[in-house]
Write an enzyme that holds these catalytic residues in place. Sequence first.
Site, PDB file in Angstrom:
ATOM      1  N   GLU A 249       0.833  -1.212   0.000  1.00 52.17           N
ATOM      2  CA  GLU A 249       0.000   0.000   0.000  1.00 52.17           C
ATOM      3  C   GLU A 249       0.866   1.261   0.000  1.00 52.17           C
ATOM      4  OE1 GLU A 249      -3.121   0.667  -0.406  1.00 52.17           O
ATOM      5  OE2 GLU A 249      -4.049  -1.312  -0.296  1.00 52.17           O
TER       6      GLU A 249
ATOM      7  N   GLU B 100       2.281   1.570  -3.505  1.00 51.24           N
ATOM      8  CA  GLU B 100       1.267   1.958  -4.500  1.00 51.24           C
ATOM      9  C   GLU B 100       0.866   3.421  -4.362  1.00 51.24           C
ATOM     10  OE1 GLU B 100      -1.074  -2.316  -5.071  1.00 51.24           O
ATOM     11  OE2 GLU B 100      -2.190  -0.578  -4.338  1.00 51.24           O
ATOM     12  N   GLU B 101       0.677   3.855  -3.115  1.00 52.62           N
ATOM     13  CA  GLU B 101       0.148   5.213  -2.920  1.00 52.62           C
ATOM     14  C   GLU B 101       1.222   6.286  -3.058  1.00 52.62           C
ATOM     15  OE1 GLU B 101      -2.251   5.578   0.605  1.00 52.62           O
ATOM     16  OE2 GLU B 101      -3.715   4.100  -0.108  1.00 52.62           O
TER      17      GLU B 101
END
Lengths: 274, 274
Positions: free
Chosen positions: A158, A161-162
């Site tokens: 996460e 990805e972010e």
Amino acid sequence: MDQLAVDNGFQNVQLLSAVNDDHGGVIVEMKENMDPDVFLTALRASMSQWKLQGKRGVWIKLPIGLVNLVETAVKEGFWYHHAEPHYLMLVYWIPETGHTIPANVTHRVTIGAVVLNDKREVLVVQEKSGKFQGTGVWKIPTGVADEGEDIFTAAKREVKEETGIDTEFVEVLGFRQCHKSFFEKSDLLFLCMLRPLSFDIQKQDLEIEAAQWMPFDEYAAQPFAQKHSLYKYIIDLSLAKVDGDYGGFSLLPITSFFNDQISYLYFNQRDLKG
Amino acid sequence: MDQLAVDNGFQNVQLLSAVNDDHGGVIVEMKENMDPDVFLTALRASMSQWKLQGKRGVWIKLPIGLVNLVETAVKEGFWYHHAEPHYLMLVYWIPETGHTIPANVTHRVTIGAVVLNDKREVLVVQEKSGKFQGTGVWKIPTGVADEGEDIFTAAKREVKEETGIDTEFVEVLGFRQCHKSFFEKSDLLFLCMLRPLSFDIQKQDLEIEAAQWMPFDEYAAQPFAQKHSLYKYIIDLSLAKVDGDYGGFSLLPITSFFNDQISYLYFNQRDLKG
């Protein structure tokens, strides 16, 4: 269906192929298309045999392509156990005693990632949708673990990805359980401390409005953080880890005695060694 | 169905009653029996209207009594999202872009309960079914949390159900995540330390073969415990808690900022207090 013809009142009727489970029951995994009437005959003959054999739970897994058999199974007394996009699992309990069929899964696993650099800055984002949309609140990256994904892997994914930042997992600082967060289902949020391995932010455009390294004190001073209990504890636990000697749960791979699969144990390794 | 007759090529056709969700979609909760053909006509007219309205996800919740409508919905392109014994949730994504339908829940929450009395005896059971059936292995009480049940409540309930012993929750000593433990689903096992409040064992007959207070050293000396990693850590963590100064995660209720609901945070409160 297997090739067995049986002699229990259903002569020359083919039975459904089944494998035994660990709890005295059987699992039928339907794969081929079948006419509902043929299925009904085979199901009744099979049930009759399983009863004679003293079987308990009967599981039938129907791929969505065999949706034409669902009604037949339910009319024979099966009920829904769980479903995924590509299949429906039905179940039946043969004994006259109350059933001990295990309940369905109940929880989603979500992660919140605390990533702090050496300048005492924390990696924060603003989201394009969700509860914080348009509030101007800076929050740590969060997200939902995929099916089969480990907590530490989900946290690293996460963040990557972010924000584009590579990290290594340090430990779980704490977790929160809450209910009815998603239809009738529950949510386990694991607050993870991660160490950054890269520093150049490349924000993801689909879900993230903005991302930055923010001085921790500025993050903690956001008016919202003062009102929101979970936010407050994210701040307190992060500071206890960075400035104090907080013992969270770190990661240890263990091998299953039963099938040699690796799973992960999270516990306070500092105190166990200590 | 509501009483709307529409004029978009489906004149005088009734539409399915729907409520909006928070993500630009609609939720249809079917309640009344309906002929599949009537359902098909209403579904097509409704979908047509939702498309015009720019709706995104369409959810249809079908009680198991309306199993006769499942095939119709699937043939119109709906797929399974999740199911519980009494209903099936179907979903469809109207836009041409990739869907953002949230994934189904993925985890079962199980608990293992370490209950130690003042004589350094641990509460153990032998189970009537499952992997340990007939092995003679004594194990701590374990079980699956019910839907909507908190970890600490599940631990106390399982101990009470299996052995009749009342307890209070002390802390989570650690947890283990493993995958594909239950069809394709994952399992989070929380190892909980509990303090006994009563001592007379009343074993449950359905699932439990035997229950006793067993000297901890005897429990730990079982040959099986030497070979099984998780068992070994259950022993080590229990001893670190009883004899050492192990910091597990204890419990704190917090109130949600958004809906005033109580949820529970688990973290190392000893270290946070400093």
